[in-house]
Design a protein around this motif. Structure first.
Motif, PDB file in Angstrom:
ATOM      1  N   GLN A  97       0.847  -1.179   0.000  1.00 18.57           N
ATOM      2  CA  GLN A  97       0.000   0.000   0.000  1.00 18.57           C
ATOM      3  C   GLN A  97       0.895   1.246   0.000  1.00 18.57           C
ATOM      4  O   GLN A  97       1.916   1.279   0.676  1.00 18.57           O
ATOM      5  CB  GLN A  97      -0.863  -0.021   1.258  1.00 18.57           C
ATOM      6  N   VAL A  98       0.495   2.221  -0.790  1.00 19.28           N
ATOM      7  CA  VAL A  98       1.276   3.462  -0.851  1.00 19.28           C
ATOM      8  C   VAL A  98       0.467   4.577  -0.221  1.00 19.28           C
ATOM      9  O   VAL A  98      -0.687   4.793  -0.572  1.00 19.28           O
ATOM     10  CB  VAL A  98       1.606   3.839  -2.313  1.00 19.28           C
ATOM     11  N   LEU A  99       1.054   5.261   0.756  1.00 22.62           N
ATOM     12  CA  LEU A  99       0.380   6.386   1.386  1.00 22.62           C
ATOM     13  C   LEU A  99       1.083   7.672   0.985  1.00 22.62           C
ATOM     14  O   LEU A  99       2.288   7.705   0.786  1.00 22.62           O
ATOM     15  CB  LEU A  99       0.399   6.251   2.909  1.00 22.62           C
ATOM     16  N   GLY A 100       0.309   8.723   0.917  1.00 23.20           N
ATOM     17  CA  GLY A 100       0.907  10.026   0.639  1.00 23.20           C
ATOM     18  C   GLY A 100       0.634  10.462  -0.780  1.00 23.20           C
ATOM     19  O   GLY A 100       0.579   9.657  -1.714  1.00 23.20           O
ATOM     20  N   HIS A 101       0.457  11.720  -0.909  1.00 24.13           N
ATOM     21  CA  HIS A 101       0.235  12.335  -2.211  1.00 24.13           C
ATOM     22  C   HIS A 101       1.554  12.303  -2.972  1.00 24.13           C
ATOM     23  O   HIS A 101       2.590  12.668  -2.442  1.00 24.13           O
ATOM     24  CB  HIS A 101      -0.227  13.766  -1.975  1.00 24.13           C
ATOM     25  N   VAL A 102       1.503  11.815  -4.173  1.00 22.92           N
ATOM     26  CA  VAL A 102       2.731  11.799  -4.961  1.00 22.92           C
ATOM     27  C   VAL A 102       2.793  13.091  -5.765  1.00 22.92           C
ATOM     28  O   VAL A 102       1.983  13.317  -6.661  1.00 22.92           O
ATOM     29  CB  VAL A 102       2.773  10.578  -5.903  1.00 22.92           C
ATOM     30  N   PRO A 103       3.709  13.946  -5.421  1.00 18.97           N
ATOM     31  CA  PRO A 103       3.716  15.274  -6.039  1.00 18.97           C
ATOM     32  C   PRO A 103       4.269  15.262  -7.449  1.00 18.97           C
ATOM     33  O   PRO A 103       4.864  14.287  -7.907  1.00 18.97           O
ATOM     34  CB  PRO A 103       4.618  16.078  -5.106  1.00 18.97           C
ATOM     35  N   GLN A 104       4.038  16.379  -8.083  1.00 13.18           N
ATOM     36  CA  GLN A 104       4.570  16.638  -9.420  1.00 13.18           C
ATOM     37  C   GLN A 104       6.069  16.360  -9.418  1.00 13.18           C
ATOM     38  O   GLN A 104       6.779  16.748  -8.491  1.00 13.18           O
ATOM     39  CB  GLN A 104       4.320  18.117  -9.745  1.00 13.18           C
ATOM     40  N   GLY A 105       6.525  15.688 -10.427  1.00 14.09           N
ATOM     41  CA  GLY A 105       7.965  15.471 -10.532  1.00 14.09           C
ATOM     42  C   GLY A 105       8.421  14.148  -9.983  1.00 14.09           C
ATOM     43  O   GLY A 105       9.584  13.796 -10.085  1.00 14.09           O
ATOM     44  N   ALA A 106       7.484  13.425  -9.375  1.00 16.47           N
ATOM     45  CA  ALA A 106       7.859  12.124  -8.821  1.00 16.47           C
ATOM     46  C   ALA A 106       6.935  11.047  -9.375  1.00 16.47           C
ATOM     47  O   ALA A 106       5.820  11.318  -9.797  1.00 16.47           O
ATOM     48  CB  ALA A 106       7.771  12.156  -7.311  1.00 16.47           C
ATOM     49  N   ARG A 107       7.421   9.835  -9.325  1.00 12.41           N
ATOM     50  CA  ARG A 107       6.601   8.711  -9.752  1.00 12.41           C
ATOM     51  C   ARG A 107       6.753   7.583  -8.749  1.00 12.41           C
ATOM     52  O   ARG A 107       7.864   7.315  -8.284  1.00 12.41           O
ATOM     53  CB  ARG A 107       7.075   8.184 -11.101  1.00 12.41           C
ATOM     54  N   VAL A 108       5.636   6.957  -8.450  1.00 15.16           N
ATOM     55  CA  VAL A 108       5.676   5.737  -7.650  1.00 15.16           C
ATOM     56  C   VAL A 108       5.021   4.670  -8.513  1.00 15.16           C
ATOM     57  O   VAL A 108       3.832   4.754  -8.806  1.00 15.16           O
ATOM     58  CB  VAL A 108       4.910   5.894  -6.322  1.00 15.16           C
ATOM     59  N   GLN A 109       5.804   3.722  -8.957  1.00 15.20           N
ATOM     60  CA  GLN A 109       5.284   2.748  -9.926  1.00 15.20           C
ATOM     61  C   GLN A 109       5.556   1.314  -9.488  1.00 15.20           C
ATOM     62  O   GLN A 109       6.489   1.063  -8.717  1.00 15.20           O
ATOM     63  CB  GLN A 109       5.969   2.953 -11.288  1.00 15.20           C
ATOM     64  N   SER A 110       4.740   0.439 -10.010  1.00 18.66           N
ATOM     65  CA  SER A 110       5.055  -0.981  -9.839  1.00 18.66           C
ATOM     66  C   SER A 110       6.191  -1.315 -10.808  1.00 18.66           C
ATOM     67  O   SER A 110       6.480  -0.550 -11.728  1.00 18.66           O
ATOM     68  CB  SER A 110       3.830  -1.837 -10.159  1.00 18.66           C
ATOM     69  N   LEU A 111       6.794  -2.450 -10.603  1.00 16.67           N
ATOM     70  CA  LEU A 111       7.881  -2.855 -11.491  1.00 16.67           C
ATOM     71  C   LEU A 111       7.401  -2.926 -12.944  1.00 16.67           C
ATOM     72  O   LEU A 111       8.064  -2.434 -13.864  1.00 16.67           O
ATOM     73  CB  LEU A 111       8.431  -4.213 -11.046  1.00 16.67           C
ATOM     74  N   ALA A 112       6.219  -3.520 -13.136  1.00 16.10           N
ATOM     75  CA  ALA A 112       5.690  -3.682 -14.498  1.00 16.10           C
ATOM     76  C   ALA A 112       5.521  -2.327 -15.163  1.00 16.10           C
ATOM     77  O   ALA A 112       5.898  -2.140 -16.334  1.00 16.10           O
ATOM     78  CB  ALA A 112       4.359  -4.432 -14.445  1.00 16.10           C
ATOM     79  N   GLU A 113       4.977  -1.364 -14.409  1.00 11.55           N
ATOM     80  CA  GLU A 113       4.795  -0.019 -14.955  1.00 11.55           C
ATOM     81  C   GLU A 113       6.135   0.626 -15.296  1.00 11.55           C
ATOM     82  O   GLU A 113       6.303   1.226 -16.353  1.00 11.55           O
ATOM     83  CB  GLU A 113       4.065   0.872 -13.941  1.00 11.55           C
ATOM     84  N   ALA A 114       7.068   0.488 -14.336  1.00 12.99           N
ATOM     85  CA  ALA A 114       8.360   1.135 -14.531  1.00 12.99           C
ATOM     86  C   ALA A 114       9.112   0.521 -15.708  1.00 12.99           C
ATOM     87  O   ALA A 114       9.830   1.212 -16.433  1.00 12.99           O
ATOM     88  CB  ALA A 114       9.192   1.045 -13.256  1.00 12.99           C
ATOM     89  N   LEU A 115       8.913  -0.786 -15.899  1.00 14.62           N
ATOM     90  CA  LEU A 115       9.598  -1.436 -17.025  1.00 14.62           C
ATOM     91  C   LEU A 115       9.084  -0.912 -18.354  1.00 14.62           C
ATOM     92  O   LEU A 115       9.800  -0.931 -19.359  1.00 14.62           O
ATOM     93  CB  LEU A 115       9.417  -2.960 -16.947  1.00 14.62           C
ATOM     94  N   LEU A 116       7.834  -0.444 -18.347  1.00 15.44           N
ATOM     95  CA  LEU A 116       7.284   0.151 -19.571  1.00 15.44           C
ATOM     96  C   LEU A 116       7.713   1.604 -19.730  1.00 15.44           C
ATOM     97  O   LEU A 116       8.120   2.036 -20.797  1.00 15.44           O
ATOM     98  CB  LEU A 116       5.751   0.080 -19.542  1.00 15.44           C
ATOM     99  N   SER A 117       7.632   2.371 -18.628  1.00 16.94           N
ATOM    100  CA  SER A 117       7.857   3.811 -18.752  1.00 16.94           C
ATOM    101  C   SER A 117       9.336   4.190 -18.693  1.00 16.94           C
ATOM    102  O   SER A 117       9.753   5.145 -19.329  1.00 16.94           O
ATOM    103  CB  SER A 117       7.089   4.561 -17.667  1.00 16.94           C
ATOM    104  N   GLU A 118      10.111   3.469 -17.888  1.00 19.86           N
ATOM    105  CA  GLU A 118      11.520   3.829 -17.732  1.00 19.86           C
ATOM    106  C   GLU A 118      12.405   2.589 -17.758  1.00 19.86           C
ATOM    107  O   GLU A 118      13.115   2.303 -16.794  1.00 19.86           O
ATOM    108  CB  GLU A 118      11.725   4.587 -16.413  1.00 19.86           C
TER     109      GLU A 118
END
Lengths: 426, 256
Positions: A97-118
């Protein structure tokens, strides 16, 4: 240390299943997992004969049952949110579970997402910072983790609010894997919390990469079930002028082993590795730190404080390497322990390897008891004996707590500590 | 209020007090004087309940209860206060937190409502200003980095906050310059009342110019050898302690 081969059968079986499940992962990751598994089979779960584990008995982990076995269900325990805004809109798939607002300029991703985006970034840093070649537990995590969280801060992004990852009950959280990449001039705060119920083994690995002039403040708050094993490795890699802080709070688990390290790859780096442990009953808490001063003009600070009651045991081993190029290194290490009972004990050992000549490295370790004159002073004003003991315990830990910059986290553990060792309130 | 009867006390087998008798009535101030090593601080420590003292004989009753049977915190809650000769530094705990815990423990014991943070602060300000200290002191760790004078004034502040029935001042005057001495004495005098008593332990008569005692006792070698009024203190000041041993003790021994 050779493992007892037949006891790793479960790991081997599970590994084939795990590989099959992660068939859609890129080849490079599968190769790293395979190599990690190979190393684990060679190394085995460290035994008491292993120099780095001589006080920390992990034999219960050798057969893998606590990792892969079915969990006895229990009441869900959790730590409060230290992040503003409650649950995040960022999901990380089936991960924590991820708590907290993820602000502009940051990313919180799952591995699958990150493997696609970065994909390049993930390939560059995931499982390249925390060493699985020589560390069996890191190898286990690398071979088996099913979910990972990838936190990235863009160049120049300053995140005022922390991001909190909650690792609770459930198999999915047994092998937490986190990668934090802070871009140049960025600043990011991450809190990892660990809590659970029943008997289990949680084996976590977090990797941090701090680019030039980046700042990462990392907190891990561990209040695992008192029947649990918690092993965790936090490894950072820092480029020039970057700053990394780590604060390790270790209150829970039957056996907790924390390996915390950073490598200072550029000049002008600073790191602050701190911790507070408070254990009682038959708990054991072990911190091993390693700071690798590879380049000149870097500062490192370490302050680990421990409070031990009943038959609890504490272990601290702090390694500082100062490489030949690392002139003008300023490294300070301190481990202070308060024993509240006759049967508690601490083994503390600084380990400095200095290959440069113009450096300042200091270390100190203390093991003490409560000041009975101070306790009497408090009592003579009407404060009960138990309360006096807790106040003095809190006072002992106060300078370590001061290093927690995140107010809600600090306040929560302040209050836990103030009430931790009371058998009765006055 | 306080009755000490034939009190014999030793520390690690060494006899320090050899039969103390002392009666303290409500509203009175008793000065206990005596040379170094006569047992003055031992008496104070035993009254407050410090560990490490062997009570070999005798009794101490406080308002009809056995004081020696109470834990130190219970004595404090019942109204006994010791101003320490050497106040203890406690880094990491602010004076504010400490005193609020203390006062609420005492109030709870007395069946009074606990003070809120606001009420506490108001009271603390009232009590601290007359002592020539700033309320900022409350935010500092207990006695940490305090000068000798600040430590003693902090003791008086704590006493003023806790409003004890019996206050034992253990050489609170030692090491104070005359200005600090006056401030401390004023602090004590402002607390004097018909139902509050003081046992002022001191090596020097000087303090007693400012805190005028009703009774003066001279302790020598673990016994009260002589009692009198405030004039006894003046006599001690001019003649020293030597004559006690030379004249009073032999007379007492001879049954004169």
């Amino acid at each position: 240390m050779p493992a007892i081969a037949d006891r790793t059968d479960v790991y081997l079986e599970r590994f084939n299943d795990a590989l099959a499940r992660s068939a859609d992962e890129p080849t490079w990751l599968q190769e790293r997992r395979k190599r990690a598994m190979e190393r684990f089979l060679q190394l085995g779960v460290p035994s008491l004969k292993h120099e780095e584990y001589k006080y920390t008995d992990l034999s219960a982990l050798a057969d893998g049952q606590l990792l892969f076995g079915t969990r006895a269900g229990g009441a869900e325990t959790a730590l409060p949110s230290y992040a503003a805004g409650g649950a995040s809109d960022r999901a990380t798939g089936a991960g924590p579970q991820v708590l907290g607002h993820v602000p502009q300029g940051a990313r919180v991703q799952s591995l699958a997402e990150a493997l696609l985006s970065e994909p390049d970034l993930v390939q560059r840093y995931l499982a390249t910072i925390a060493d699985y070649e020589d560390h069996a537990l890191c190898a286990v995590n690398t071979a088996f983790f099913s979910h990972a969280v990838v936190i990235t801060a863009e160049r120049g992004a300053v995140l005022d609010e922390p991001i909190q990852l909650v690792f609770g009950d459930g198999l999915r959280d047994s092998l937490p894997r986190v990668l934090i990449v802070a871009g140049r001039n960025s600043s990011v705060q991450v809190v990892e919390t660990y809590a659970g119920s029943g008997a289990y083994w949680r084996n976590a690995v977090t990797e941090i990469y701090a680019e030039e002039n980046a700042r990462v403040d990392h907190y891990r708050a561990q209040v695992e079930s008192l029947d649990a094993y918690h092993t965790g490795r936090l490894q950072a890699s820092q480029e020039r002028d970057s700053y990394v802080s780590s604060f390790s709070i270790s209150f829970g688990a039957a056996v907790a082993r924390n390996d915390i390290g950073t490598r200072l790859n550029g000049s002008g780096c600073e790191c602050s590795l701190d911790g507070l442990y408070a254990v009682r009953g038959d708990q054991l808490v072990d911190h091993h730190t390693g700071i690798d001063h590879a380049m000149p003009h870097c500062n490192s600070h370490q302050l680990y404080k421990g409070v031990l009651d009943d038959r609890a045991k504490g272990v601290f081993n702090g390694k500082i390497f100062v490489r030949p190029d690392a002139q003008k290194t300023d490294a300070v290490q301190s481990n202070k322990n308060l024993l509240l009972s006759d049967d508690s004990e601490v083994n503390t050992k600084p380990q400095l390897e200095i290959d440069a000549n113009d450096v300042r490295c200091t270390h100190g370790a203390t093991i003490g008891q409560l000041d009975s004159e101070a306790a009497f002073y408090l009592q003579s004003r009407g404060i009960g004996a138990d309360r006096a003991r807790n106040l003095l315990t809190y006072a002992f830990a106060a300078d370590a707590l001061e290093r927690i910059k995140l107010a809600p986290l600090k306040e929560h553990f302040e209050s836990l500590l103030l009430n931790r060792f009371a058998s009765q309130e006055s | 209020m306080l009755q000490v009867r034939n009190l014999h006390v030793s520390i690690e087998g060494q006899k320090i007090l050899r039969g103390i008798d002392l009666d303290v009535q409500p509203g009175t101030v008793h000065a206990v004087m005596g040379p170094n090593g006569s047992g003055k601080s031992t008496l104070a420590s035993v009254l407050a309940g410090r560990d490490g003292y062997e009570i070999e004989e005798g009794s101490v009753t406080f308002e009809g209860q056995d004081l020696l049977d109470m834990d130190p915190e219970i004595r404090a809650r019942e109204g006994v206060f010791l101003a320490f000769q050497y106040p203890v530094e406690v880094p990491g705990v602010t004076t504010m937190y400490f005193m609020r815990e203390a006062i609420n423990a005492v109030r709870k014991h007395r069946g009074q409502a606990e003070l809120s943070a606001g009420e506490f602060l108001k009271l603390a300000r009232e009590k601290i200003n007359p002592l020539g200290m700033e309320a900022d002191m409350l935010k500092r760790a207990i006695n940490e980095g305090f000068s000798g004078g600040e430590k003693k004034r902090s003791e008086i502040f704590q006493m003023a906050m806790l409003e004890p029935k019996l206050a034992v001042l253990d050489e609170t005057d030692s090491g104070l310059d005359i200005d600090a001495l006056k401030i401390v004495a004023d602090g004590v005098n402002s607390l004097r009342s018909a139902d509050r008593s003081f046992v002022v332990i001191t090596h020097y008569q000087r303090l007693l110019n400012y805190i005028v005692p009703d009774y003066v006792h001279v302790l020598s070698d673990g016994r009260i050898e002589l009692s009198g009024d405030k004039n006894l203190a003046l006599e001690l000041e001019s003649r020293g302690y030597g004559w006690i041993n030379d004249e009073v003790v032999p007379q007492a021994a001879a049954g004169v």
